[in-house]
Design a protein around this motif. Structure first.
Motif, PDB file in Angstrom:
ATOM      1  N   GLY A  98     -16.373 -10.157  -3.426  1.00 33.26           N
ATOM      2  CA  GLY A  98     -15.880 -11.453  -3.843  1.00 33.26           C
ATOM      3  C   GLY A  98     -14.421 -11.470  -4.260  1.00 33.26           C
ATOM      4  O   GLY A  98     -13.960 -12.437  -4.877  1.00 33.26           O
ATOM      5  N   ARG A  99     -13.684 -10.442  -3.913  1.00 37.00           N
ATOM      6  CA  ARG A  99     -12.261 -10.396  -4.264  1.00 37.00           C
ATOM      7  C   ARG A  99     -11.516  -9.592  -3.216  1.00 37.00           C
ATOM      8  O   ARG A  99     -12.116  -8.851  -2.428  1.00 37.00           O
ATOM      9  N   LEU A 100     -10.184  -9.716  -3.217  1.00 37.19           N
ATOM     10  CA  LEU A 100      -9.364  -8.916  -2.321  1.00 37.19           C
ATOM     11  C   LEU A 100      -9.274  -7.481  -2.832  1.00 37.19           C
ATOM     12  O   LEU A 100      -9.424  -7.212  -4.028  1.00 37.19           O
ATOM     13  N   VAL A 101      -9.050  -6.566  -1.925  1.00 32.70           N
ATOM     14  CA  VAL A 101      -8.824  -5.163  -2.271  1.00 32.70           C
ATOM     15  C   VAL A 101      -7.428  -5.046  -2.882  1.00 32.70           C
ATOM     16  O   VAL A 101      -6.511  -5.785  -2.496  1.00 32.70           O
ATOM     17  N   THR A 102      -7.245  -4.134  -3.818  1.00 31.25           N
ATOM     18  CA  THR A 102      -5.916  -3.919  -4.384  1.00 31.25           C
ATOM     19  C   THR A 102      -5.216  -2.767  -3.661  1.00 31.25           C
ATOM     20  O   THR A 102      -5.862  -1.864  -3.116  1.00 31.25           O
ATOM     21  N   ALA A 103      -3.894  -2.810  -3.672  1.00 29.35           N
ATOM     22  CA  ALA A 103      -3.118  -1.727  -3.069  1.00 29.35           C
ATOM     23  C   ALA A 103      -3.415  -0.399  -3.757  1.00 29.35           C
ATOM     24  O   ALA A 103      -3.450   0.655  -3.105  1.00 29.35           O
ATOM     25  N   ASP A 104      -3.635  -0.428  -5.068  1.00 33.72           N
ATOM     26  CA  ASP A 104      -3.931   0.808  -5.797  1.00 33.72           C
ATOM     27  C   ASP A 104      -5.252   1.427  -5.346  1.00 33.72           C
ATOM     28  O   ASP A 104      -5.382   2.658  -5.308  1.00 33.72           O
ATOM     29  N   GLU A 105      -6.225   0.581  -4.997  1.00 34.60           N
ATOM     30  CA  GLU A 105      -7.512   1.110  -4.530  1.00 34.60           C
ATOM     31  C   GLU A 105      -7.359   1.803  -3.177  1.00 34.60           C
ATOM     32  O   GLU A 105      -7.976   2.850  -2.931  1.00 34.60           O
ATOM     33  N   VAL A 106      -6.551   1.240  -2.294  1.00 33.33           N
ATOM     34  CA  VAL A 106      -6.303   1.889  -1.004  1.00 33.33           C
ATOM     35  C   VAL A 106      -5.519   3.181  -1.214  1.00 33.33           C
ATOM     36  O   VAL A 106      -5.808   4.204  -0.589  1.00 33.33           O
ATOM     37  N   ASN A 149       0.974   7.843   7.348  1.00 32.59           N
ATOM     38  CA  ASN A 149       1.479   6.895   8.336  1.00 32.59           C
ATOM     39  C   ASN A 149       1.013   5.498   7.953  1.00 32.59           C
ATOM     40  O   ASN A 149      -0.067   5.042   8.352  1.00 32.59           O
ATOM     41  N   ASN A 150       1.815   4.816   7.164  1.00 34.83           N
ATOM     42  CA  ASN A 150       1.414   3.521   6.628  1.00 34.83           C
ATOM     43  C   ASN A 150       2.205   2.355   7.198  1.00 34.83           C
ATOM     44  O   ASN A 150       1.760   1.207   7.112  1.00 34.83           O
ATOM     45  N   ALA A 151       3.370   2.595   7.774  1.00 33.35           N
ATOM     46  CA  ALA A 151       4.200   1.495   8.282  1.00 33.35           C
ATOM     47  C   ALA A 151       3.426   0.669   9.304  1.00 33.35           C
ATOM     48  O   ALA A 151       2.794   1.215  10.214  1.00 33.35           O
ATOM     49  N   GLY A 152       3.460  -0.631   9.148  1.00 32.10           N
ATOM     50  CA  GLY A 152       2.746  -1.493  10.083  1.00 32.10           C
ATOM     51  C   GLY A 152       3.128  -2.950   9.880  1.00 32.10           C
ATOM     52  O   GLY A 152       3.697  -3.317   8.859  1.00 32.10           O
ATOM     53  N   ILE A 153       2.808  -3.768  10.879  1.00 33.00           N
ATOM     54  CA  ILE A 153       3.028  -5.205  10.787  1.00 33.00           C
ATOM     55  C   ILE A 153       1.775  -5.926  11.236  1.00 33.00           C
ATOM     56  O   ILE A 153       0.911  -5.354  11.901  1.00 33.00           O
ATOM     57  N   GLY A 154       1.670  -7.194  10.862  1.00 30.98           N
ATOM     58  CA  GLY A 154       0.491  -7.975  11.195  1.00 30.98           C
ATOM     59  C   GLY A 154       0.756  -8.966  12.308  1.00 30.98           C
ATOM     60  O   GLY A 154       1.874  -9.112  12.805  1.00 30.98           O
ATOM     61  N   ALA A 155      -0.315  -9.645  12.711  1.00 34.65           N
ATOM     62  CA  ALA A 155      -0.216 -10.698  13.710  1.00 34.65           C
ATOM     63  C   ALA A 155      -1.439 -11.589  13.590  1.00 34.65           C
ATOM     64  O   ALA A 155      -2.534 -11.113  13.274  1.00 34.65           O
ATOM     65  N   GLN A 156      -1.246 -12.859  13.839  1.00 32.46           N
ATOM     66  CA  GLN A 156      -2.348 -13.810  13.841  1.00 32.46           C
ATOM     67  C   GLN A 156      -2.524 -14.398  15.221  1.00 32.46           C
ATOM     68  O   GLN A 156      -1.577 -14.440  16.022  1.00 32.46           O
ATOM     69  N   GLY A 157      -3.734 -14.864  15.523  1.00 31.65           N
ATOM     70  CA  GLY A 157      -3.977 -15.574  16.767  1.00 31.65           C
ATOM     71  C   GLY A 157      -5.069 -14.966  17.612  1.00 31.65           C
ATOM     72  O   GLY A 157      -5.488 -13.826  17.398  1.00 31.65           O
ATOM     73  N   ILE A 199       0.834  -1.207   0.000  1.00 34.00           N
ATOM     74  CA  ILE A 199       0.000   0.000   0.000  1.00 34.00           C
ATOM     75  C   ILE A 199       0.865   1.252   0.000  1.00 34.00           C
ATOM     76  O   ILE A 199       0.567   2.227  -0.698  1.00 34.00           O
ATOM     77  N   GLY A 200       1.935   1.239   0.786  1.00 36.46           N
ATOM     78  CA  GLY A 200       2.793   2.417   0.871  1.00 36.46           C
ATOM     79  C   GLY A 200       3.424   2.765  -0.461  1.00 36.46           C
ATOM     80  O   GLY A 200       3.460   3.942  -0.850  1.00 36.46           O
ATOM     81  N   ARG A 201       3.921   1.770  -1.178  1.00 36.32           N
ATOM     82  CA  ARG A 201       4.557   2.047  -2.468  1.00 36.32           C
ATOM     83  C   ARG A 201       3.516   2.527  -3.480  1.00 36.32           C
ATOM     84  O   ARG A 201       3.783   3.472  -4.249  1.00 36.32           O
ATOM     85  N   ALA A 202       2.348   1.897  -3.495  1.00 34.20           N
ATOM     86  CA  ALA A 202       1.291   2.337  -4.405  1.00 34.20           C
ATOM     87  C   ALA A 202       0.898   3.780  -4.120  1.00 34.20           C
ATOM     88  O   ALA A 202       0.643   4.571  -5.047  1.00 34.20           O
ATOM     89  N   THR A 203       0.858   4.149  -2.843  1.00 36.13           N
ATOM     90  CA  THR A 203       0.510   5.520  -2.452  1.00 36.13           C
ATOM     91  C   THR A 203       1.589   6.502  -2.874  1.00 36.13           C
ATOM     92  O   THR A 203       1.296   7.574  -3.423  1.00 36.13           O
ATOM     93  N   ALA A 204       2.834   6.150  -2.615  1.00 31.18           N
ATOM     94  CA  ALA A 204       3.942   7.036  -2.996  1.00 31.18           C
ATOM     95  C   ALA A 204       3.955   7.276  -4.499  1.00 31.18           C
ATOM     96  O   ALA A 204       4.117   8.412  -4.964  1.00 31.18           O
ATOM     97  N   ASP A 205       3.776   6.219  -5.266  1.00 31.76           N
ATOM     98  CA  ASP A 205       3.766   6.349  -6.726  1.00 31.76           C
ATOM     99  C   ASP A 205       2.601   7.224  -7.199  1.00 31.76           C
ATOM    100  O   ASP A 205       2.758   8.056  -8.108  1.00 31.76           O
TER     101      ASP A 205
END
Length: 251
Positions: free
Chosen positions: A207-215, A79-87, A18-24
């Motif tokens: 019915g589909r995933l969101v694209t980075a360009d859409e965000v 402010n886009n930097a982030g990490i994920g977590a499962q559980g 998402i960050g790279r798509a936004t910067a571009d």
């Protein structure tokens, strides 16, 4: 569009996804854009690359000061930097909780704190935080991640109230599941990647995933001077997850 012509923007976590798509996109619409990332090695002109760790206050302050000096000011902070977590709440230990909150919440605090003196000097200042549908919907196996993004949503609203009279607009985007490298890594690690992808796609009414360009397009909308009356808003980019309740197919 050239609505960002003459503006200076900083995107954290801007080397991929998402960050790279936004910067571009911001650069394509006229902004001078700096990317802040742990590893910005793949970032090429016209983007400007800066290495920093949002977990380290000194690193962030030094990078933001360099960005403002190099660009000649700062108008937009993403402010886009982030990490994920499962559980579930039982699955992540204290160290994981501290790490995710440090990046996803305090990373925003540190970067914004360093950027605000420069943003206050702008006549078109805007901050956009990358939040998540996890802040507003209960998703399974995402307790830690959801807690961090719930904090981002509340932080966004508080920041918007604090800085509106200083001329700094603050908003956030709430993406659904986005087809990014991080999601791809999660899918690859699943016992049945194809089935897991199908389940994630089915969870979103489109019915589909969101694209980075859409965000990225939603972030650009909130950051644009054309949206000067928009602040304290959370914009869902989630394929309808937040508001739609469809019947099962065939019923």
């Amino acid at each position: 569009m050239t609505d960002f012509a003459g503006l200076k923007a900083l995107v954290t976590g801007g080397a991929s996804g998402i960050g790279r798509a936004t910067a571009d996109l911001l650069a394509a619409r006229g902004a001078e854009v700096a990317v802040l990332d742990l590893d910005p090695g793949g970032v090429a002109k016209p983007l400007r690359a800066y290495a920093a760790d949002v977990r380290d206050d000194a690193s962030v302050r030094e990078a933001v000061a360099s960005v403002a000096a190099g660009l000649g000011g700062l108008d937009v902070l993403v402010n886009n930097a982030g990490i994920g977590a499962q559980g579930t709440v039982e699955d992540n230990d204290d160290a994981q909780w501290h790490t995710v909150l440090d990046v996803n919440v305090l990373g925003i605090v540190r970067t914004t704190r360093a950027a605000l003196p420069h943003l206050r000097a702008s006549a078109r200042a805007a901050i956009v935080n990358t939040c998540s549908i996890a802040a507003t919907a209960g998703l399974p196996q995402r307790a830690l991640y959801s807690a961090s993004k719930g904090a981002v949503l509340s932080l966004t609203l508080a920041m918007a109230a604090d800085h509106v009279r200083e001329g700094v607009r603050v908003n956030c985007v709430n993406p659904g599941t986005v087809d990014t490298p991080w999601v791809s890594r999660l899918l690859d690690a699943a016992p049945d990647p194809a089935a897991e992808r199908a389940a994630l796609q089915a969870r979103q009414p489109t019915g589909r995933l969101v694209t980075a360009d859409e965000v990225a397009a939603a972030i650009a909308y909130l950051a644009s001077p054309l949206s000067g009356a928009t602040t304290g808003t959370a914009l869902a980019v989630d394929g309808g997850m937040q508001g739609l309740r469809l019947r099962p197919v065939g019923r």
